[in-house]
Scaffold this active site. Structure first.
Site, PDB file in Angstrom:
ATOM      1  N   GLY A 396       0.807  -1.217   0.000  1.00  0.00           N
ATOM      2  CA  GLY A 396       0.000   0.000   0.000  1.00  0.00           C
ATOM      3  C   GLY A 396       0.839   1.266   0.000  1.00  0.00           C
ATOM      4  N   SER A 397       0.298   2.325   0.588  1.00  0.00           N
ATOM      5  CA  SER A 397       0.840   3.686   0.448  1.00  0.00           C
ATOM      6  C   SER A 397       2.223   3.890   1.048  1.00  0.00           C
ATOM      7  CB  SER A 397      -0.115   4.688   1.088  1.00  0.00           C
ATOM      8  OG  SER A 397      -1.374   4.639   0.442  1.00  0.00           O
ATOM      9  N   SER A 398       2.751   2.952   1.812  1.00  0.00           N
ATOM     10  CA  SER A 398       4.065   3.148   2.414  1.00  0.00           C
ATOM     11  C   SER A 398       5.171   3.221   1.371  1.00  0.00           C
ATOM     12  CB  SER A 398       4.365   2.034   3.428  1.00  0.00           C
ATOM     13  OG  SER A 398       4.138   0.766   2.863  1.00  0.00           O
ATOM     14  N   LYS A 400       5.013   5.163  -1.277  1.00  0.00           N
ATOM     15  CA  LYS A 400       4.821   6.404  -2.051  1.00  0.00           C
ATOM     16  C   LYS A 400       6.048   7.306  -2.074  1.00  0.00           C
ATOM     17  CE  LYS A 400      -0.217   6.544  -1.708  1.00  0.00           C
ATOM     18  NZ  LYS A 400      -1.403   7.141  -1.052  1.00  0.00           N
TER      19      LYS A 400
END
Length: 703
Positions: A396-398, A400
């Site tokens: 997921g967003s980690s 980015k």
């Protein structure tokens, strides 16, 4: 009448004259034979006498190798993590001329003094012991039919084949064996399986002082038996890091079947202990040590004449790890506590565990590796620190931070020009692609804010620019065919999707989703998912390496668990360092300091920012200050019949923010979609506070 007498007399004279001639011929032949025998004896004694005498006096010299203690494993502070425990042992050395009957006598006598485990005795073992009695063997052999022991040509089959028939008959007879006989059979099996002049342990664990005393008292009646010492692995910290440390085979297990030929070629014996997995296997050549060597002189009668130790052997070298066992224990305890809390709250019904890694971002030294594997069907949990390197998760967003830096390296945004629209993405026949906050919350934002509030839209618009796409809502988007290659190329520079090179075998490189659909067309929607971490899967050690690369200014460091190899004596007293691991830079990511400053400020704001949609504000009061990035990815749990939608929660971060000393990576896969507790952040808080608990480090400045 006179004529007749004269003829008879003449006949007698002729007959008498023939007898001496025959005798003379016989005597002459005997003489020749005797002369030939004398000549042959003279030839053997005079010409070859010396060589025959030397053959009579001939001796063979054989070198016997003995085991030595295995090298130990220490933590970074010199505390024992894996040691050796010395045990009294009853051993047997098989001589060259030993007979089956001799071994049977030893087994019978020894059974009066010791008790051995008989649980692994097979019917074949018992049959072999039954037939070790020559009278029983002869009786069973004689009972076999002629048809069974001969082939179709009436030729007798081999002795081995006949013995197998005898064994089968004994097993079929279903004899009843007493406990005493089973004890004797177990001992006989062990000593009978030894090679000539090799030593095996009849009993090397739980040997009582009484057993040692009684065997010692009767050694004269137990040829080949002696009292010795054996070693086994000891684990002062219990199961801590057991999956990473690995295991060692027992003396009974010996060499692994899949490696037996190569290990025998290296000089191992079949019953040697060897590392069979992970650190124990990876560093086998260092930990095994050098065997002792004893030269045994054997006479022509196969009797041992003398023995002389020519080399005492050398204990294996030790491994010193980068892990502090106290800190490791705290991380493990915190992870179990957080996962248990998730279970108690009903948030982990489909979860298969939780994992955490701590690393020195400047050197790559691993500070802690912890994992809990959970079986959702049974609810049973086991240690799985190894899952940090051999399990992959959609994080997921980690990720980015890598997306933003990749876009700046690609030139689609810059440190001073990175504002983008935050309008949701609409594709044909596809659910709206948006962020976790409601559509319309933000009209536009810059890169720092996008990281702080974890905007999926911002990352997707970066991918559109990198793929040279002209976005029109609800229309098919055309992107460059190499968009996946480009995005993954930037991720790879940080270590995402490639092996980190950690010094533990079994590391995975990650999982890449497909780039084309069933029609052979580019999966544009999946490329957008990739940009915000919801497509490819990575290992947690890769996540730790990625965030360390951001923390240290752009150097992808090779993670390592073994700090040094050190020698020590047989008592474990340290001697000297053999080798030391030097930090290794795998590559330098090509961003500028100003580009990195954007992402580091975004990571700092994730924790310390004031935006209501910030995702890790619960960590803002930790001292020293923490910077990081949270992640939530859609995931699924399958029980074989149905598919349940879940979420995977992750976090990467470092502290202190201005001069990082520790980087952490955490993942809780397959949590309930309704979960509201922040297990990832709770875990991060405990890991960082525990690490700095004994230091005076502090930092409250922003990057």
């Amino acid at each position: 009448m006179k004529y007749l007498k004269k003829q008879i007399q003449s006949s007698r004279q002729a007959s008498n004259s023939k007898i001496p001639i025959r005798l003379n011929i016989l005597f002459f032949v005997v003489f020749l034979l005797f002369a030939a025998l004398v000549a042959q004896l003279a030839y053997l004694q005079i010409i070859h006498g010396a060589s025959f005498q030397s053959e009579v006096d001939r001796t063979d010299r054989t070198v016997i190798q003995g085991s030595v203690p295995r090298g130990m494993i220490y933590d970074s502070k010199g505390r024992v993590m894996v040691g050796n425990q010395a045990n009294s042992a009853i051993a047997y050395t098989k001589s060259m001329d030993v007979k089956t009957s001799d071994m049977v006598k030893v087994a019978q006598r020894l059974s009066n003094y010791i008790t051995v485990d008989t649980s692994k005795l097979t019917e074949r073992d018992l049959a072999d012991y039954y037939l070790s009695d020559t009278k029983r063997l002869e009786k069973v052999m004689n009972s076999l039919s002629n048809a069974a022991t001969h082939n179709s040509n009436s030729d007798k089959i081999s002795d081995t084949a006949i013995y197998k028939l005898a064994v089968a008959k004994v097993m079929k007879a279903d004899h009843s064996y007493s406990k005493k006989v089973k004890q004797q059979a177990a001992i006989y099996k062990t000593i009978n399986g030894a090679y000539q002049l090799s030593t095996v342990f009849i009993k090397n664990s739980d040997v009582s002082s009484k057993e040692v005393a009684e065997v010692s008292e009767h050694l004269e009646d137990l040829p080949g038996v002696n009292i010795g010492t054996d070693w086994e692995r000891a684990y002062p910290n219990g199961d801590s890091m057991s999956s990473i440390i690995g295991s060692v085979s027992s003396e009974k297990q010996g060499l692994p079947e899949d490696q037996i030929n190569s290990l025998l070629a290296e000089g191992y014996s079949r019953n040697d202990r060897v590392g069979t997995s992970y650190l124990e296997q990876e560093y086998e050549g260092i930990l095994k040590g050098t065997k002792s060597q004893t030269e045994v002189t054997v006479g022509s009668n196969n009797k041992v004449l003398k023995s002389n130790q020519i080399y005492a052997g050398s204990k294996g070298d030790d491994l010193k790890l980068t892990v502090d066992s106290d800190y490791q224990a705290k991380v493990e305890a915190a992870l179990k506590t957080q996962f248990s809390a998730a279970v108690a709250a009903g948030d982990a019904s489909y979860s298969d565990g939780a994992y955490a890694v701590a690393m020195n971002p400047k050197t790559g030294a691993v500070l802690a590796l912890a994992g809990v594997y959970n079986d959702p069907k049974t609810g049973k949990t086991t240690d799985d620190a190894l899952g940090t390197i051999n399990r992959t998760f959609v994080m997921g967003s980690s990720v980015k931070g890598a997306t933003v830096l990749g876009a700046m390296m690609d030139g689609v945004i810059s440190p001073t020009n990175n504002v983008q629209s935050d309008d949701a993405i609409y594709l044909p026949s596809t659910p709206v692609k948006k962020s976790v906050y409601p559509v319309g919350t933000f009209s536009s934002m810059n890169a720092v804010t996008a990281l702080e509030v974890s905007s999926n839209i911002y990352m997707m618009r970066l991918a559109l620019k990198e793929g040279n796409a002209d976005y029109i809502a609800n229309s098919y988007i055309h992107m460059d065919d190499d968009i996946f290659t480009k995005l993954r190329g930037y991720f790879n520079q940080f270590g995402l999707g490639v092996k980190t090179g950690i010094d533990i075998p079994g590391e995975l490189s990650g999982y890449e989703g497909s780039t084309l659909n069933e029609s052979g067309l580019l999966k544009v929607g999946s490329a957008l998912d990739l940009s915000y971490g919801n497509y490819d899967a990575y290992t947690l050690i890769q996540m730790a390496q990625y965030v360390s690369t951001i923390a240290n200014g752009g150097y992808r460091m090779k993670p390592y668990l073994v700090e040094s190899v050190e020698s020590s004596d047989n008592n474990g007293n340290a001697n000297k360092s053999v080798t030391n691991t030097s930090p290794t830079v795998l590559n330098r990511v090509g961003f500028t300091s100003s580009e990195l400053a954007v992402v580091k400020q975004g990571f700092y704001n994730v924790v310390h920012g004031s935006n209501a949609w910030g995702t890790a504000h619960t960590l803002k009061d930790i001292s020293p200050s923490v910077s990081g990035k949270t992640g939530t990815a859609q995931s699924f749990y399958s029980d074989g019949d149905s598919l349940t939608s879940t979420i995977t929660s992750s976090f990467v971060g470092y502290a202190p923010s201005s001069d990082p000393e520790i980087a952490v990576a955490i993942v809780f896969p397959n949590l309930s979609e309704s979960a509201t507790a922040h297990y990832n952040l709770n875990m991060a808080q405990e890991m960082i506070q525990d690490y700095f608990g004994s230091t005076d480090s502090s930092d409250t400045t922003s990057d």
